[in-house]
Design a protein around this motif. Structure first.
Motif, PDB file in Angstrom:
ATOM      1  N   LEU A   1       0.877  -1.163   0.272  1.00 55.97           N
ATOM      2  CA  LEU A   1       0.275  -0.246   0.032  1.00 55.97           C
ATOM      3  C   LEU A   1       0.642   1.198   0.007  1.00 55.97           C
ATOM      4  O   LEU A   1       2.052   1.244   0.576  1.00 55.97           O
ATOM      5  CB  LEU A   1      -0.677   0.095   1.267  1.00 55.97           C
ATOM      6  CG  LEU A   1      -2.206  -0.838   1.528  1.00 55.97           C
ATOM      7  CD1 LEU A   1      -2.624  -1.069   2.792  1.00 55.97           C
ATOM      8  CD2 LEU A   1      -3.124  -1.203   0.682  1.00 55.97           C
ATOM      9  N   PRO A   2       0.251   2.291  -0.581  1.00 52.90           N
ATOM     10  CA  PRO A   2       1.340   3.177  -0.673  1.00 52.90           C
ATOM     11  C   PRO A   2       1.381   3.979   0.925  1.00 52.90           C
ATOM     12  O   PRO A   2       0.506   4.206   2.005  1.00 52.90           O
ATOM     13  CB  PRO A   2      -0.181   4.259  -1.348  1.00 52.90           C
ATOM     14  CG  PRO A   2      -1.124   4.010  -1.433  1.00 52.90           C
ATOM     15  CD  PRO A   2      -1.075   2.513  -1.356  1.00 52.90           C
ATOM     16  N   VAL A   3       2.562   4.898   0.756  1.00 55.94           N
ATOM     17  CA  VAL A   3       2.730   5.991   1.949  1.00 55.94           C
ATOM     18  C   VAL A   3       2.962   7.578   1.251  1.00 55.94           C
ATOM     19  O   VAL A   3       4.358   7.496   0.175  1.00 55.94           O
ATOM     20  CB  VAL A   3       3.643   5.198   3.210  1.00 55.94           C
ATOM     21  CG1 VAL A   3       4.425   6.459   3.948  1.00 55.94           C
ATOM     22  CG2 VAL A   3       3.763   3.806   3.388  1.00 55.94           C
TER      23      VAL A   3
ATOM     24  N   LEU B   1       5.361   8.492  -3.678  1.00 53.39           N
ATOM     25  CA  LEU B   1       4.055   7.590  -3.337  1.00 53.39           C
ATOM     26  C   LEU B   1       5.444   6.463  -2.542  1.00 53.39           C
ATOM     27  O   LEU B   1       6.558   5.959  -3.618  1.00 53.39           O
ATOM     28  CB  LEU B   1       3.279   6.609  -4.414  1.00 53.39           C
ATOM     29  CG  LEU B   1       1.994   7.735  -4.348  1.00 53.39           C
ATOM     30  CD1 LEU B   1       1.255   6.894  -5.694  1.00 53.39           C
ATOM     31  CD2 LEU B   1       1.373   7.817  -2.709  1.00 53.39           C
ATOM     32  N   ASP B   2       5.358   5.897  -1.921  1.00 51.69           N
ATOM     33  CA  ASP B   2       6.349   5.043  -0.854  1.00 51.69           C
ATOM     34  C   ASP B   2       6.011   4.112  -0.593  1.00 51.69           C
ATOM     35  O   ASP B   2       4.493   4.171  -1.250  1.00 51.69           O
ATOM     36  CB  ASP B   2       6.766   5.631  -0.202  1.00 51.69           C
ATOM     37  CG  ASP B   2       8.660   4.677   0.715  1.00 51.69           C
ATOM     38  OD1 ASP B   2       8.923   3.207   0.493  1.00 51.69           O
ATOM     39  OD2 ASP B   2       9.276   5.734   1.281  1.00 51.69           O
ATOM     40  N   TRP B   3       6.588   2.615  -0.510  1.00 53.39           N
ATOM     41  CA  TRP B   3       5.391   1.602  -0.787  1.00 53.39           C
ATOM     42  C   TRP B   3       5.752   0.907   0.419  1.00 53.39           C
ATOM     43  O   TRP B   3       7.253   0.697   1.234  1.00 53.39           O
ATOM     44  CB  TRP B   3       5.972   0.616  -1.377  1.00 53.39           C
ATOM     45  CG  TRP B   3       5.019   1.282  -3.095  1.00 53.39           C
ATOM     46  CD1 TRP B   3       5.367   2.434  -3.974  1.00 53.39           C
ATOM     47  CD2 TRP B   3       3.810   1.193  -3.616  1.00 53.39           C
ATOM     48  NE1 TRP B   3       5.197   2.799  -5.092  1.00 53.39           N
ATOM     49  CE2 TRP B   3       3.156   2.319  -4.383  1.00 53.39           C
ATOM     50  CE3 TRP B   3       2.162   1.043  -3.453  1.00 53.39           C
ATOM     51  CZ2 TRP B   3       2.570   2.279  -5.184  1.00 53.39           C
ATOM     52  CZ3 TRP B   3       0.725   1.284  -3.871  1.00 53.39           C
ATOM     53  CH2 TRP B   3       1.115   2.340  -5.133  1.00 53.39           C
ATOM     54  N   ALA B   4       5.108   0.113   1.400  1.00 55.49           N
ATOM     55  CA  ALA B   4       5.028  -0.503   2.145  1.00 55.49           C
ATOM     56  C   ALA B   4       4.506  -2.260   2.427  1.00 55.49           C
ATOM     57  O   ALA B   4       2.857  -2.165   1.952  1.00 55.49           O
ATOM     58  CB  ALA B   4       4.550  -0.277   3.953  1.00 55.49           C
ATOM     59  N   VAL B   5       4.597  -2.889   2.599  1.00 54.82           N
ATOM     60  CA  VAL B   5       3.426  -4.163   2.564  1.00 54.82           C
ATOM     61  C   VAL B   5       2.719  -4.064   4.029  1.00 54.82           C
ATOM     62  O   VAL B   5       2.658  -4.125   4.983  1.00 54.82           O
ATOM     63  CB  VAL B   5       4.780  -5.435   2.984  1.00 54.82           C
ATOM     64  CG1 VAL B   5       3.536  -6.897   3.002  1.00 54.82           C
ATOM     65  CG2 VAL B   5       5.295  -5.315   1.878  1.00 54.82           C
ATOM     66  N   TYR B   6       1.271  -4.530   3.603  1.00 56.27           N
ATOM     67  CA  TYR B   6       0.042  -4.605   4.414  1.00 56.27           C
ATOM     68  C   TYR B   6       0.765  -6.123   4.774  1.00 56.27           C
ATOM     69  O   TYR B   6       0.100  -6.794   4.493  1.00 56.27           O
ATOM     70  CB  TYR B   6      -1.220  -4.623   3.483  1.00 56.27           C
ATOM     71  CG  TYR B   6      -1.895  -5.230   4.194  1.00 56.27           C
ATOM     72  CD1 TYR B   6      -3.391  -4.120   5.393  1.00 56.27           C
ATOM     73  CD2 TYR B   6      -2.527  -6.112   3.537  1.00 56.27           C
ATOM     74  CE1 TYR B   6      -3.992  -4.833   5.651  1.00 56.27           C
ATOM     75  CE2 TYR B   6      -4.008  -6.618   4.679  1.00 56.27           C
ATOM     76  CZ  TYR B   6      -4.872  -5.869   5.378  1.00 56.27           C
ATOM     77  OH  TYR B   6      -6.059  -5.995   5.792  1.00 56.27           O
TER      78      TYR B   6
ATOM     79  N   ARG C   1       9.918   1.036   0.997  1.00 58.04           N
ATOM     80  CA  ARG C   1      10.370   0.034   0.111  1.00 58.04           C
ATOM     81  C   ARG C   1      10.678   0.702  -0.920  1.00 58.04           C
ATOM     82  O   ARG C   1      11.666   0.526  -1.556  1.00 58.04           O
ATOM     83  CB  ARG C   1       9.297  -1.187  -0.117  1.00 58.04           C
ATOM     84  CG  ARG C   1       8.639  -1.573   0.937  1.00 58.04           C
ATOM     85  CD  ARG C   1       9.955  -2.942   1.113  1.00 58.04           C
ATOM     86  NE  ARG C   1       9.326  -3.920   2.734  1.00 58.04           N
ATOM     87  CZ  ARG C   1       9.425  -5.132   2.726  1.00 58.04           C
ATOM     88  NH1 ARG C   1       9.382  -6.004   1.007  1.00 58.04           N
ATOM     89  NH2 ARG C   1       8.338  -5.123   3.283  1.00 58.04           N
ATOM     90  N   GLY C   2      10.409   2.412  -0.627  1.00 61.50           N
ATOM     91  CA  GLY C   2      10.725   2.607  -1.005  1.00 61.50           C
ATOM     92  C   GLY C   2       9.650   3.476  -2.558  1.00 61.50           C
ATOM     93  O   GLY C   2       9.102   2.300  -2.611  1.00 61.50           O
ATOM     94  N   VAL C   3      10.454   4.011  -3.797  1.00 60.86           N
ATOM     95  CA  VAL C   3       9.222   5.070  -4.606  1.00 60.86           C
ATOM     96  C   VAL C   3       9.527   3.708  -6.093  1.00 60.86           C
ATOM     97  O   VAL C   3       8.320   3.541  -6.389  1.00 60.86           O
ATOM     98  CB  VAL C   3       9.207   6.129  -5.230  1.00 60.86           C
ATOM     99  CG1 VAL C   3       9.143   7.239  -3.876  1.00 60.86           C
ATOM    100  CG2 VAL C   3      10.633   6.458  -5.290  1.00 60.86           C
TER     101      VAL C   3
END
Length: 195
Positions: A73-75, A82-87, A108-110
């Motif tokens: 999901l985006p951060v 948008l950076d990304w991290a795991v749900y 996790r980075g863009v």
């Protein structure tokens, strides 16, 4: 029609959709997507946590995760990228910028979206002829769409009546390949399924 006026009209139309109808729409979209083999086989899915009157994704995100997909999901960053991290389940979310729920996992980075096998994005509308989506105006998802490979399915979620013609196009606008609505799935790719 200019984008600002079109956005206002679409937001007003969405606001008039009763809550029960929005829940029904979310269920129909979720079932349509989960029936697609290319969704079922996607090991890493980049999606979003819906807010307000958007087609609701909470059940979709949970279902993808329960079926074994890794869901990012985006951060939202300060520069609106948008950076990304795991749900990792509903208890792994916390309010982020503007109160939007974000995963608490390691960022996790863009460029993490480049590894996704499927990208699901929000939109206020999509142009039926070009596949260009009308977003909220920050350009966040256009940047994400520009990072995915040409064979990655990209899907915008819409309410019925939001697949339209005549959306103004700017150089930075990125098209999607598919539109998922309560009434079904539409391929809006102008060059076949793998644009």
């Amino acid at each position: 029609m200019d984008k600002l006026k079109l956005r206002r009209e679409l937001i007003e139309q969405r606001g008039a959709i009763p809550a029960a109808k929005r829940r029904e729409n979310a269920r129909a979209i979720r079932e349509t997507l989960l029936d697609q083999p290319w969704v079922q086989m996607a090991g890493l899915v980049a999606c979003y946590w819906s807010i307000g009157d958007e087609p609701e994704t909470h059940g979709l995100v949970f279902a993808l995760w329960k079926h074994g997909a890794t869901v990012m999901l985006p951060v939202l960053r300060q520069d609106n990228d948008l950076d990304w991290a795991v749900y990792d389940g509903p208890d792994t979310l916390a309010p982020g910028r503007f109160g939007i729920m974000e995963p608490v996992d390691t960022r996790r980075g863009v460029d993490a979206v480049r590894t996704a096998a499927l990208l699901i994005v929000p939109a206020l509308a999509v142009d039926r002829d070009s596949g260009v989506r009308l977003g909220r105006g920050g350009g966040s998802y256009d940047r994400a769409l520009a990072r995915v490979g040409p064979n990655v399915p990209t899907v915008a979620l819409l309410h019925d009546g939001e697949l339209i013609s005549g959306i103004p196009v700017e150089p930075h606008d990125q098209p999607v390949k598919w539109v998922a609505q309560p009434g079904g799935l539409t391929n809006v790719s102008t060059a076949g399924p793998c644009r």
